[in-house]
Design a protein around this motif. Structure first.
Motif, PDB file in Angstrom:
ATOM      1  N   GLY A  35       0.814  -1.205   0.000  1.00 49.92           N
ATOM      2  CA  GLY A  35       0.000   0.000   0.000  1.00 49.92           C
ATOM      3  C   GLY A  35       0.844   1.250   0.000  1.00 49.92           C
ATOM      4  O   GLY A  35       1.884   1.323   0.670  1.00 49.92           O
ATOM      5  N   ASN A  92     -12.702  -5.757   4.629  1.00 49.79           N
ATOM      6  CA  ASN A  92     -11.349  -5.226   4.477  1.00 49.79           C
ATOM      7  C   ASN A  92     -10.500  -6.058   3.512  1.00 49.79           C
ATOM      8  O   ASN A  92     -11.025  -6.593   2.549  1.00 49.79           O
ATOM      9  N   VAL A  93      -9.202  -6.159   3.783  1.00 50.90           N
ATOM     10  CA  VAL A  93      -8.285  -6.808   2.845  1.00 50.90           C
ATOM     11  C   VAL A  93      -8.656  -8.277   2.654  1.00 50.90           C
ATOM     12  O   VAL A  93      -8.521  -8.818   1.552  1.00 50.90           O
ATOM     13  N   LEU A 144      -3.570  -3.795  -4.378  1.00 53.93           N
ATOM     14  CA  LEU A 144      -3.869  -5.041  -3.671  1.00 53.93           C
ATOM     15  C   LEU A 144      -4.585  -6.033  -4.577  1.00 53.93           C
ATOM     16  O   LEU A 144      -4.302  -7.235  -4.547  1.00 53.93           O
ATOM     17  N   TRP A 161     -15.940  -2.250   1.393  1.00 52.69           N
ATOM     18  CA  TRP A 161     -15.090  -3.345   1.874  1.00 52.69           C
ATOM     19  C   TRP A 161     -15.254  -3.566   3.385  1.00 52.69           C
ATOM     20  O   TRP A 161     -14.292  -3.405   4.153  1.00 52.69           O
ATOM     21  N   ASP A 209      -5.227   2.135  -2.457  1.00 50.94           N
ATOM     22  CA  ASP A 209      -4.479   0.883  -2.453  1.00 50.94           C
ATOM     23  C   ASP A 209      -5.256  -0.274  -3.066  1.00 50.94           C
ATOM     24  O   ASP A 209      -4.690  -1.353  -3.272  1.00 50.94           O
ATOM     25  N   SER A 262      -8.511  -6.586   8.510  1.00 54.75           N
ATOM     26  CA  SER A 262      -7.670  -5.452   8.084  1.00 54.75           C
ATOM     27  C   SER A 262      -6.192  -5.802   8.025  1.00 54.75           C
ATOM     28  O   SER A 262      -5.394  -5.046   7.463  1.00 54.75           O
ATOM     29  N   GLY A 263      -5.797  -6.949   8.613  1.00 54.55           N
ATOM     30  CA  GLY A 263      -4.406  -7.369   8.516  1.00 54.55           C
ATOM     31  C   GLY A 263      -3.620  -7.259   9.812  1.00 54.55           C
ATOM     32  O   GLY A 263      -2.405  -7.062   9.781  1.00 54.55           O
ATOM     33  N   LYS A 274      -9.209  -9.987  -0.969  1.00 52.74           N
ATOM     34  CA  LYS A 274      -8.453 -11.174  -1.386  1.00 52.74           C
ATOM     35  C   LYS A 274      -9.393 -12.284  -1.852  1.00 52.74           C
ATOM     36  O   LYS A 274      -9.153 -12.938  -2.874  1.00 52.74           O
ATOM     37  N   LEU A 302      -9.761  -0.744   4.902  1.00 51.87           N
ATOM     38  CA  LEU A 302      -9.511  -0.550   3.477  1.00 51.87           C
ATOM     39  C   LEU A 302     -10.276   0.638   2.917  1.00 51.87           C
ATOM     40  O   LEU A 302      -9.807   1.314   2.004  1.00 51.87           O
TER      41      LEU A 302
END
Length: 463
Positions: free
Chosen positions: A168, A381-382, A346, A378, A342, A198-199, A386, A336
């Motif tokens: 990012g 989130n990530v 991503l 989102w 980003d 979110s990671g 994915k 996100l």
């Protein structure tokens, strides 16, 4: 929704795209230029292929890039077919639209085989030319954006961030990476806060990898453990400590000796064991369940939560002393939706990852599909992004049906456009002229969009 984080969809890695028109007939050349100008498509017109090749080889000012070539087939000197063949030899990858008054179906088919993007027969209307050029520019814009994404992924990989954990370019991500770099070598507990998906675990792994610790990274989700086995799992037990304890068990804290223990969803840890964990952090020792032996431990604790631990501590649902012990070095992982710029990066990374995993060709997304992705909130989130990328690569979702945004594509594009204009006006302090330059739009076009979207400049009296 944070409009300040959105990139202009109309921008590209090469800047504003312009058209090269090659036509030896001065009258027709002037008519074509007028049609493209009226459609707000920047165009440079020349009378021969030789002059066109020279223009393409010359450097362009910053912020400009060639987007497409429109060329007559029958030209004095080099003809349009030869021009089409020479462009790749000069390292130029541009869509070429060929125009002729002497063509037929066979010539059109042959030109397309040679790599022409489109073929237009004279006489033609201005709408036909504009429509073909717009499609060619969209294709070139998407190609440049894909090249830019690949380059950004390569730069991040070269910088040690190729795992996909901390990808990012958003300001919030750059700040997060900087804080990780500063905190990683320090012997301090870190509380990682962020929404689901979110990671947070990836941040914890990045901290461990940059810490220099030689022990293992041991991860445990506190919410996944029943309270009856929690103490044994985390602190360990001796043989015979309870019914069914047939042999000694080394707990997660000891297993992380010399390394890092990551406790996710720490708000789910039973209150009775929070005080025991606090004692381990303060004294650097533990006692296994069923033992009086004191064991020295050296592991760094990283904890993560998706809730407000301070609010929980104020209600007695989480120990306040443990909260303040963990909150010395908090890290916030941005959702996100707060770093939408980003999303393309991503998405490109996860599509490439999925393509390698499933041995399939990664799908190419159109600008309209990307706009839909940018407008999505989102909530997962990530992790959600994915999963979307993997489903797309597997062909399980049609690109237009993957996300359930209300209002259809037109509404979605209006939503994105509104955010982009609001961002530009905010950055330019309400000055429409500067905002138009930032968005690479004619000022009149921007005023029309402001009126249509019900927006206005932030500074009254702007002209």
């Amino acid at each position: 929704m944070n409009p300040m984080s959105l990139p202009p969809l109309s921008s590209t890695a090469g800047g504003s795209l312009q058209v090269l028109l090659i036509e030896d007939d001065a009258v027709l050349r002037r008519v074509c230029v007028q049609a493209l100008d009226l459609a707000d498509l920047p165009v440079v017109a020349v009378g021969s292929a030789e002059e066109g090749l020279a223009r393409l080889a010359a450097p362009l000012p910053d912020g400009l890039a060639w987007g497409a070539v429109v060329s007559d087939v029958c030209l004095p000197g080099l003809d349009g077919r030869v021009l089409l063949q020479r462009l790749p030899r000069q390292g130029l990858s541009l869509p070429v639209i060929l125009v002729t008054g002497h063509g037929d179906i066979a010539m059109a088919v042959e030109a397309m085989r040679d790599g022409a993007y489109d073929f237009i027969e004279k006489p033609f209307g201005g709408d036909r030319l504009v429509e073909s050029v717009r499609r060619a520019l969209d294709r070139q814009r998407l190609s440049l954006e894909n090249q830019d994404l690949r380059a950004r992924l390569e730069r991040l990989a070269a910088g040690g961030q190729g795992s996909g954990r901390l990808l990012g370019d958003a300001p919030a991500m750059r700040t997060l990476r900087r804080h990780i770099e500063a905190l990683a070598p320090l012997d301090v507990e870190v509380l990682i806060q962020g929404e689901t998906g979110s990671g947070k675990e990836e941040v914890a792994r990045a901290l461990h990898e940059a810490s220099g610790r030689r022990g293992e990274f041991v991860a445990l989700n506190c919410a996944a453990l029943p309270e009856s086995v929690f103490e044994s799992e985390v602190f360990g037990h001796e043989s015979g400590a309870f019914t069914g304890a047939g042999r000694r068990r080394i707990g997660r804290i000891e297993h992380a000796q010399g390394g890092t223990l990551f406790l996710d969803e720490i708000e789910s840890m039973p209150l009775s064991l929070q005080v025991k964990l606090l004692r381990v952090l303060q004294q650097g020792t533990l006692e296994r369940l069923g033992s009086n032996q004191i064991i020295a431990v050296d592991c760094r604790l990283l904890a993560a939560t998706k809730v407000d631990l301070l609010a929980l501590s104020e209600t007695g649902a989480f120990r306040a002393d443990l909260y303040y012990r963990l909150h010395v070095a908090p890290l916030q992982v941005p959702p996100l939706r707060q770093r939408r710029e980003d999303v393309p990066l991503l998405l490109a990374h996860f599509l490439a990852e999925a393509a390698a995993r499933y041995r399939r060709q990664a799908p190419v997304l159109s600008p309209a599909q990307l706009a839909r992705w940018l407008a999505h909130d989102w909530p997962g989130n990530v992790r959600e992004l994915k999963n979307v990328a993997h489903r797309l690569c597997l062909g399980l979702d049609e690109p237009g049906e993957t996300l359930s945004e209300p209002g259809g594509l037109v509404h979605t594009l209006d939503q994105v456009e509104r955010l982009l204009i609001e961002e530009a006006l905010a950055v330019c302090e309400g000055q429409v002229s500067r905002a138009a330059e930032r968005l690479q739009l004619p000022r009149k076009t921007l005023y029309d969009k402001l009126a249509r979207l019900g927006l206005g400049p932030h500074r009254a009296g702007e002209r």
